[in-house]
Design a protein around this motif. Structure first.
Motif, PDB file in Angstrom:
ATOM      1  N   ALA A 203       1.203  -1.478   0.097  1.00  0.00           N
ATOM      2  CA  ALA A 203       0.441  -0.050  -0.096  1.00  0.00           C
ATOM      3  C   ALA A 203       0.823   1.288   0.174  1.00  0.00           C
ATOM      4  O   ALA A 203       0.272   2.861  -0.490  1.00  0.00           O
ATOM      5  CB  ALA A 203      -0.852  -0.383   1.197  1.00  0.00           C
ATOM      6  N   LEU A 204       2.217   1.792   0.558  1.00  0.00           N
ATOM      7  CA  LEU A 204       2.751   2.245   0.870  1.00  0.00           C
ATOM      8  C   LEU A 204       3.179   2.675  -0.222  1.00  0.00           C
ATOM      9  O   LEU A 204       3.492   3.761  -1.076  1.00  0.00           O
ATOM     10  CB  LEU A 204       4.009   2.399   1.757  1.00  0.00           C
ATOM     11  N   PHE A 205       3.834   1.593  -1.454  1.00  0.00           N
ATOM     12  CA  PHE A 205       4.209   1.420  -2.311  1.00  0.00           C
ATOM     13  C   PHE A 205       3.747   2.059  -3.792  1.00  0.00           C
ATOM     14  O   PHE A 205       4.015   2.681  -4.769  1.00  0.00           O
ATOM     15  CB  PHE A 205       5.468   0.637  -3.273  1.00  0.00           C
ATOM     16  N   ARG A 206       2.514   0.875  -3.338  1.00  0.00           N
ATOM     17  CA  ARG A 206       1.448   2.241  -4.456  1.00  0.00           C
ATOM     18  C   ARG A 206       0.918   3.661  -4.135  1.00  0.00           C
ATOM     19  O   ARG A 206       0.050   3.687  -4.019  1.00  0.00           O
ATOM     20  CB  ARG A 206       0.148   1.059  -4.404  1.00  0.00           C
ATOM     21  N   ARG A 207       1.703   4.017  -2.846  1.00  0.00           N
ATOM     22  CA  ARG A 207       1.201   5.730  -2.500  1.00  0.00           C
ATOM     23  C   ARG A 207      -0.196   5.011  -2.416  1.00  0.00           C
ATOM     24  O   ARG A 207      -0.813   6.630  -2.395  1.00  0.00           O
ATOM     25  CB  ARG A 207       1.516   6.673  -4.059  1.00  0.00           C
ATOM     26  N   ARG A 208      -0.677   4.307  -1.403  1.00  0.00           N
ATOM     27  CA  ARG A 208      -2.132   4.454  -0.755  1.00  0.00           C
ATOM     28  C   ARG A 208      -1.833   4.994   0.664  1.00  0.00           C
ATOM     29  O   ARG A 208      -2.675   4.618   1.663  1.00  0.00           O
ATOM     30  CB  ARG A 208      -3.117   3.634  -1.452  1.00  0.00           C
ATOM     31  N   LEU A 209      -1.463   4.812   1.154  1.00  0.00           N
ATOM     32  CA  LEU A 209      -0.753   5.184   2.984  1.00  0.00           C
ATOM     33  C   LEU A 209      -0.303   6.977   2.931  1.00  0.00           C
ATOM     34  O   LEU A 209       0.534   7.142   2.193  1.00  0.00           O
ATOM     35  CB  LEU A 209      -0.283   4.855   3.018  1.00  0.00           C
ATOM     36  N   ARG A 210      -0.786   7.580   4.071  1.00  0.00           N
ATOM     37  CA  ARG A 210      -0.192   9.241   4.044  1.00  0.00           C
ATOM     38  C   ARG A 210       0.696   8.611   5.190  1.00  0.00           C
ATOM     39  O   ARG A 210       0.080   8.544   6.524  1.00  0.00           O
ATOM     40  CB  ARG A 210      -1.603   9.546   4.353  1.00  0.00           C
TER      41      ARG A 210
END
Length: 445
Positions: free
Chosen positions: A104-111
């Protein structure tokens, strides 16, 4: 509920606990994970696919349970659950919802933030260092086994059933993208252990901070089919760092790899140096790989040097220590204005920590310890913090959040005592005796 075990199924762990299946949590390469009810409360149960439920894997799980590695950064196997319909499993703690997977971090889905990512890297290094110090090699460090809290940087290591005593040749070798080159090539005598873990750890840290794999540059773009043979060449037979200073044939492509070019430029030079070593000489000489203690010291120093841009508010890495080189904000391009720094000197053996006094800057217990066994950036370890005057905006002071009474000396020689909960105005040259042999001084530059 889909899966090998039905809801309501009752099992008995080897420690005597009754286990009832209450829900399905997910599946992976080796088995499925269920939510279960036990006398000690809710737990997770990993249940192996029959093809993975080998005698060798059973021996590994039993050995890990016997070790009873009590560390809150690991979901360690707690109890072996014997054979049922051709398979077996083990109990472990449940992963709290605040911990998120790296995909989720690598897909930029986390702030998240630069500070949280650096904290996650620091905690990850120390978690694996704790494991290695007990003679255990993890062997499968990868993006799939680490979860982190994007708000705080806290980490949780899952899937710990592949860790073995150093030197044990049984079981898996790891995930190809993270495996040390000598393991990918299958060099004679090469086996997974703490030295290969150091390579995997460096890959994981690079991906956390750069959002990119360190060996995927122009060469990968030239591969038409990334099959196993191509991966073995990329990661084993001919690995080349994307920022290798002596060979730019695998450099990032400006059009396809804009993210890693930007994140690399935004990284502190101290971290860049370690990555260069780890992915140049470290690719070919396992003994020269970056040790956990080196990563720990560098990450802590850079974390203490993160500042917010006065123009856009984004967090930026700066070089630790005094008189760092000028730096532009990665977000808006404006030149960063560095706040004063607090130099903390520990009790003997003397160690210095340079903490940039950004807004809400903090001093923690590990800053006062010359050789901390573990870093903790939470409220529980807070010693001091920078606070703004409640009625005078722009005026700051250092608040005493410890249980010690400090002695403060201004540059004019005036001395005052600062009790727990009290604040001393921030001035250049202010010296503080923090107790226990630790001292601090406010300096510009």
């Amino acid at each position: 509920m889909s899966g090998m075990l039905d809801s309501g199924t009752r099992l008995t762990a080897e420690n005597g606990d009754e286990v009832e299946i209450t829900g399905f949590l997910g599946a992976g390469g080796q088995g499925e994970v269920y939510r279960v009810r036990t006398p000690a409360g809710e737990r997770a149960l990993k249940w192996y696919y029959p093809t993975c439920a080998t005698p060798e894997q059973e021996a590994i799980v039993r050995e890990l349970v016997d070790r009873d590695f009590a560390d809150d950064r690991f979901l360690w196997p707690e109890a072996y659950v014997p054979e049922h319909h051709g398979s077996y499993g083990y109990l472990m703690g449940l992963r709290p919802d605040r911990f998120k997977g790296l995909p989720a971090l690598f897909r930029r889905r986390l702030r998240t933030s630069t500070r949280a990512l650096l904290t996650a890297c620091l905690y990850t290094v120390e978690a694996y260092q704790a494991l290695h110090s007990r003679g255990i090699a993890y062997r499968d460090i990868s993006w799939g086994n680490i979860f982190f809290d994007p708000a705080t940087g806290d980490v949780l290591v899952c899937d710990n059933d592949n860790a073995v005593v150093e030197g044990d040749a049984s079981g898996i070798s790891g995930t190809m993208e993270f495996m040390a080159p000598e393991l990918v090539r299958g060099d004679p005598g090469a086996r997974p252990g703490t030295q290969s873990d150091l390579h995997s750890l460096a890959v994981l840290l690079f991906m956390l901070l750069m959002n990119h794999h360190p060996l995927k540059g122009r060469r990968e773009l030239q591969i038409h089919c990334l099959d196993e043979a191509a991966e073995r060449k990329l990661y084993g037979r001919d690995p080349l760092f994307v920022f290798d200073p002596a060979d730019d044939s695998n450099a990032p492509d400006p059009a396809e790899h804009a993210t890693v070019l930007a994140t690399w430029d935004a990284a502190a030079g101290r971290l860049q140096e370690l990555f260069r070593r780890g992915f140049t000489t470290g690719l070919h000489d396992p003994a020269s790989r970056v040790r956990e203690s080196e990563w720990r010291n560098a990450l802590r120093a850079v974390l203490d040097s993160v500042v917010e841009c006065a123009s856009c508010g984004r967090q930026n890495m700066t070089e630790p220590g005094e008189n760092p080189p000028p730096r532009l904000c990665w977000g808006c391009g404006q030149r960063l204005v560095l706040p004063p720094r607090l130099t903390v000197t520990t009790a003997p053996p003397r160690t210095e920590h340079h903490i940039r006094l950004r807004r809400a800057a903090r001093v923690h217990e590990h800053h006062l310890d010359p050789e901390p066994a573990r870093h903790d950036c939470s409220d529980a370890s807070l010693v001091a913090e920078l606070v703004e005057h409640p009625s005078k905006p722009g005026r700051y002071g250092i608040a005493n959040r410890s249980e010690e009474t400090w002695t403060g000396a201004r540059s004019d020689g005036t001395v005052q005592r600062i009790g727990p909960g009290q604040t001393v105005p921030l001035r250049s040259g202010l010296e503080l005796d923090l107790g226990g042999g630790a001292r601090a001084v406010v300096r510009a530059g």
